[in-house]
Design a protein around this motif. Structure first.
Motif, PDB file in Angstrom:
ATOM      1  N   PRO A 122     157.540  -0.742  97.821  1.00 56.68           N
ATOM      2  CA  PRO A 122     156.337  -0.129  98.382  1.00 56.68           C
ATOM      3  C   PRO A 122     155.484  -1.172  99.096  1.00 56.68           C
ATOM      4  O   PRO A 122     155.301  -2.282  98.603  1.00 56.68           O
ATOM      5  CB  PRO A 122     155.623   0.423  97.144  1.00 56.68           C
TER       6      PRO A 122
ATOM      7  N   GLY B 197     143.457   0.826  97.503  1.00 57.75           N
ATOM      8  CA  GLY B 197     143.759   0.220  96.221  1.00 57.75           C
ATOM      9  C   GLY B 197     142.593  -0.585  95.676  1.00 57.75           C
ATOM     10  O   GLY B 197     141.588  -0.820  96.363  1.00 57.75           O
TER      11      GLY B 197
ATOM     12  N   ARG C 107     144.294   2.348  85.925  1.00 55.60           N
ATOM     13  CA  ARG C 107     145.440   3.174  86.294  1.00 55.60           C
ATOM     14  C   ARG C 107     145.288   4.601  85.758  1.00 55.60           C
ATOM     15  O   ARG C 107     145.678   5.579  86.433  1.00 55.60           O
ATOM     16  CB  ARG C 107     146.729   2.556  85.770  1.00 55.60           C
TER      17      ARG C 107
ATOM     18  N   ALA D 235     146.983   8.657  91.701  1.00 55.76           N
ATOM     19  CA  ALA D 235     148.155   7.868  92.069  1.00 55.76           C
ATOM     20  C   ALA D 235     148.089   7.371  93.508  1.00 55.76           C
ATOM     21  O   ALA D 235     148.722   6.361  93.849  1.00 55.76           O
ATOM     22  CB  ALA D 235     149.418   8.703  91.860  1.00 55.76           C
TER      23      ALA D 235
ATOM     24  N   LYS E 278     146.232   2.623  94.673  1.00 54.04           N
ATOM     25  CA  LYS E 278     147.070   1.682  93.952  1.00 54.04           C
ATOM     26  C   LYS E 278     146.224   0.687  93.147  1.00 54.04           C
ATOM     27  O   LYS E 278     145.100   0.372  93.528  1.00 54.04           O
ATOM     28  CB  LYS E 278     147.976   0.917  94.920  1.00 54.04           C
TER      29      LYS E 278
ATOM     30  N   GLN F  98     152.509  -4.825  84.158  1.00 54.37           N
ATOM     31  CA  GLN F  98     153.506  -3.828  84.542  1.00 54.37           C
ATOM     32  C   GLN F  98     153.584  -2.720  83.499  1.00 54.37           C
ATOM     33  O   GLN F  98     153.603  -1.522  83.844  1.00 54.37           O
ATOM     34  CB  GLN F  98     154.870  -4.492  84.708  1.00 54.37           C
TER      35      GLN F  98
ATOM     36  N   ASP G  27     150.587  -1.172  89.953  1.00 51.84           N
ATOM     37  CA  ASP G  27     151.550  -0.982  91.025  1.00 51.84           C
ATOM     38  C   ASP G  27     152.035  -2.291  91.639  1.00 51.84           C
ATOM     39  O   ASP G  27     153.113  -2.341  92.239  1.00 51.84           O
ATOM     40  CB  ASP G  27     150.921  -0.118  92.124  1.00 51.84           C
ATOM     41  N   SER G  28     151.235  -3.343  91.527  1.00 55.36           N
ATOM     42  CA  SER G  28     151.600  -4.627  92.114  1.00 55.36           C
ATOM     43  C   SER G  28     150.803  -5.729  91.428  1.00 55.36           C
ATOM     44  O   SER G  28     149.877  -5.461  90.650  1.00 55.36           O
ATOM     45  CB  SER G  28     151.337  -4.640  93.621  1.00 55.36           C
TER      46      SER G  28
ATOM     47  N   ILE H 113     157.900  -4.797  89.882  1.00 52.75           N
ATOM     48  CA  ILE H 113     156.897  -4.408  90.874  1.00 52.75           C
ATOM     49  C   ILE H 113     156.644  -5.574  91.831  1.00 52.75           C
ATOM     50  O   ILE H 113     156.908  -6.736  91.495  1.00 52.75           O
ATOM     51  CB  ILE H 113     155.591  -3.953  90.192  1.00 52.75           C
TER      52      ILE H 113
END
Length: 304
Positions: free
Chosen positions: A5, A43, A69, A74, A77, A98, A103-104, A133
């Motif tokens: 992504p 994000g 989160r 969703a 991010k 994670q 997400d990152s 990720i």
């Protein structure tokens, strides 16, 4: 960049709100997240520099990741700041992040010990292999004491796990050359609010921002106008918000941003030592600049 992504658009390097006794203010954190969701940012970065990450425990960081989160849709991010100068510790925190659903990962070039290019490559490779990720390399020479060349950045971006770079050298020449060298490997985001618009013109794909803590919609609108070809409209927003960006760095970040948020009743004006609240003269200047900037942005339709 492969099939991972992409990390693009407007990300807010969100502050960590504290109560007067230094505990995380979870109610205020939810308010901050709600404001970001309303503004439709792409994000948020949790426990970055602006989030006072050096003063947070591992348990606090993981709790912040989980809360962000769980709270955000969703479509927005969550990036977790998990970098440090010990690769093993960075790996452990990255795994926990994670597992918390982020997400990152934002991974700063290790400060203080200043590894060689090969050491940096091995550092990012080890973290990337430990998680599933993507990683965003964070290049911030003013804080780490290590300035990488465009060639260095491109070399590290050859790792499949590194799909983005937060480039915060404030050097547009370096940014432009790095984008050119690594354009097929990673997306480059501005790490300096005042260079956001110029970096878009140089091939940048977004920003990790401080000013969006207080006026998130403005950078969302700037991005949309630029992408649809309205460069004049994007420039007008840039010029309107630029004085506030300068004010936010009169004293150490995130003190000024926290002061403005507190003046709006969103959080308390509380930081963890060694950071302290801004001085009275700075507070006065921030108040005046924020109100003036907000009015100009409203006139431009950049807050709607």
């Amino acid at each position: 960049m492969g099939s991972a992504p992409r990390i693009t658009g407007v990300y807010t390097a969100i502050v960590t709100p504290f109560t007067k006794d230094g505990q995380i203010d979870w109610g205020a954190f939810d308010k901050l997240l709600h404001l970001q969701a309303q503004a439709e940012v792409d994000g948020v970065v949790v426990t970055g520099t602006t989030g006072e990450s050096p003063t947070l425990s591992v348990d606090e960081k993981v709790s912040l990741y989980r809360r962000a989160r769980a709270f955000l849709p969703a479509s927005i991010k969550v990036m977790a700041g998990t970098g440090g100068n010990d690769t093993r510790q960075s790996i452990e925190l990255s795994k926990l992040a994670q597992d918390a659903g982020v997400d990152s990962l934002l991974v700063v070039t290790p400060p203080y010990n200043k590894p060689t290019r090969e050491g940096l490559y091995a550092h990012y490779e080890a973290i990337g292999k430990a998680v599933r990720i993507p990683l965003c390399l964070y290049h911030v020479p003013s804080r780490t004491g290590q300035r990488l060349s465009p060639e260095d950045l491109a070399y590290i971006c050859s790792l499949p796990q590194v799909t983005a770079v937060k480039e915060a050298s404030a050097d547009l020449c370096l940014f432009s050359k790095a984008v050119t060298l690594a354009q097929t490997q990673a997306d480059f985001l501005s790490g300096d609010d005042f260079t956001f618009l110029p970096t878009l013109a140089a091939g940048g794909q977004g920003v990790i921002s401080v000013v969006t803590n207080v006026l998130p919609r403005a950078f969302v609108q700037l991005t949309r106008r630029f992408r649809r070809g309205d460069t004049g409209g994007a420039l007008a927003i840039h010029q309107a918000i630029f004085p506030l960006i300068e004010c936010l760095f009169i004293e150490s970040n995130p003190g000024p941003a926290k002061y403005i948020l507190a003046s709006q009743g969103i959080i308390q004006d509380s930081l963890r030592l060694p950071l302290v609240s801004v001085q009275p003269a700075t507070a006065k200047r921030l108040t005046e600049c924020f109100e003036h900037c907000k009015q100009k942005l409203q006139d431009l339709g950049a807050l709607s």
